[in-house]
Design a protein around this motif. Structure first.
Motif, short mmCIF file in Angstrom:
data_model
loop_
_atom_site.label_atom_id
_atom_site.label_comp_id
_atom_site.label_asym_id
_atom_site.label_seq_id
_atom_site.Cartn_x
_atom_site.Cartn_y
_atom_site.Cartn_z
N ALA A 297 6.35 7.14 2.85
CA ALA A 297 5.66 7.01 1.57
C ALA A 297 6.57 7.19 0.36
O ALA A 297 7.52 7.95 0.39
N THR A 298 6.20 6.48 -0.71
CA THR A 298 6.76 6.75 -2.03
C THR A 298 5.96 7.92 -2.59
O THR A 298 4.75 7.83 -2.76
N ILE A 299 6.64 9.03 -2.82
CA ILE A 299 6.00 10.25 -3.30
C ILE A 299 6.20 10.35 -4.81
O ILE A 299 7.31 10.28 -5.31
N GLY A 300 5.10 10.51 -5.54
CA GLY A 300 5.20 10.63 -6.98
C GLY A 300 3.85 10.97 -7.58
O GLY A 300 2.84 10.87 -6.92
N ARG A 301 3.82 11.38 -8.76
CA ARG A 301 4.92 11.53 -9.69
C ARG A 301 5.91 12.60 -9.26
O ARG A 301 7.07 12.56 -9.61
N PHE B 187 0.86 -1.18 0.00
CA PHE B 187 0.00 0.00 0.00
C PHE B 187 0.90 1.23 0.00
O PHE B 187 1.59 1.51 0.98
N GLY B 188 0.96 1.93 -1.11
CA GLY B 188 1.78 3.12 -1.23
C GLY B 188 3.26 2.88 -1.40
O GLY B 188 4.04 3.82 -1.38
N ALA B 189 3.67 1.61 -1.57
CA ALA B 189 5.09 1.28 -1.65
C ALA B 189 5.84 1.98 -0.51
O ALA B 189 6.83 2.68 -0.71
N ILE B 190 5.32 1.79 0.68
CA ILE B 190 5.78 2.53 1.87
C ILE B 190 6.85 1.76 2.63
O ILE B 190 6.73 0.56 2.85
N LEU B 191 7.89 2.49 3.05
CA LEU B 191 8.90 1.97 3.97
C LEU B 191 8.33 2.11 5.38
O LEU B 191 8.19 3.22 5.89
N VAL B 192 7.96 1.01 5.98
CA VAL B 192 7.24 1.01 7.26
C VAL B 192 8.19 1.06 8.44
O VAL B 192 7.94 1.77 9.43
N THR C 218 10.44 10.56 -4.64
CA THR C 218 11.27 10.47 -3.44
C THR C 218 10.57 9.58 -2.42
O THR C 218 9.45 9.12 -2.63
N ASN C 219 11.25 9.33 -1.32
CA ASN C 219 10.68 8.61 -0.19
C ASN C 219 10.56 9.58 0.97
O ASN C 219 11.44 10.43 1.17
N HIS C 220 9.49 9.47 1.74
CA HIS C 220 9.22 10.43 2.79
C HIS C 220 9.53 9.87 4.19
O HIS C 220 8.78 10.09 5.13
N SER C 221 10.64 9.15 4.32
CA SER C 221 11.07 8.68 5.65
C SER C 221 11.97 9.72 6.27
O SER C 221 12.65 10.45 5.61
N GLY D 224 6.53 5.52 11.55
CA GLY D 224 5.51 4.80 10.82
C GLY D 224 4.41 4.30 11.72
O GLY D 224 4.36 4.62 12.91
N TYR D 225 3.53 3.53 11.13
CA TYR D 225 2.36 2.99 11.83
C TYR D 225 2.46 1.47 11.93
O TYR D 225 3.19 0.83 11.18
#
Length: 177
Positions: A73-77, A35-40, A174-177, A57-58
């Protein structure tokens, strides 16, 4: 090195969310979700070998559906803010979907971090694929993107972005970690 898959909740649309846990030979752990290609989560050993999570994270996939800080989160485009939710590309004004005071922040209200991605596990990595259709959030071109998270035996997390579009478009992820 191992990759394990487990249930991580359900989307508002009823889609199953999965969590992928990658562990390297040193015991370091990286967790990502489709879900969202998220780094948890990233659990790193301290000097005494005690694992500590260094990523905000959650604990449940459902919590990421209202992820206003965009944790992991994977932020894009487009990562960042596009003033006035518009830009000029090849002499043509492109109007985007605004979501923040008339601007486009992180690609609008339905950015990549709120979408399901197809996952493929590898020996020490998880690759997530997504198809963004022409006109999604106002962006031109069909855009096929892959985000790969790799946990190395040197205790590094590597994130690789790759995308191709059938038209000129914006690609600033980008990634939002």
């Amino acid at each position: 090195m191992s990759v394990e898959k487990q249930s991580f909740g359900t989307t508002k649309k009823g889609e199953a969310i999965s969590l992928y846990t990658v562990t390297n030979k040193n015991g370091m752990v990286m967790k990502v979700t489709d879900f969202g290609a998220i780094l948890v989560s990233v659990l790193v050993p301290d000097k005494n070998g005690v694992l500590t999570d260094v990523v905000l994270g959650y604990d449940h996939g459902e919590d990421y559906q209202v992820n206003s800080p965009h944790f992991g989160a994977t932020i894009g485009r487009n990562g960042n803010r596009i003033n006035g939710a518009s830009f000029v590309l090849n002499g043509k004004k492109i109007q985007l979907t605004p979501n923040e005071k008339g601007n486009s922040l992180h690609s609008g209200p339905d950015g990549f971090e709120f979408m399901m991605w197809e996952a493929e596990t590898k020996e020490q990595a998880v690759a997530f694929r997504h198809h963004s259709p022409d006109g999604e959030q106002g962006f031109p071109g069909n855009f096929d993107v892959t985000v790969t998270y790799t946990l190395t035996d040197d205790n590094a997390v590597e994130i690789h972005y790759e995308g191709i579009s059938d038209q000129d478009t914006v690609a600033n992820m980008t990634n939002h970690s």
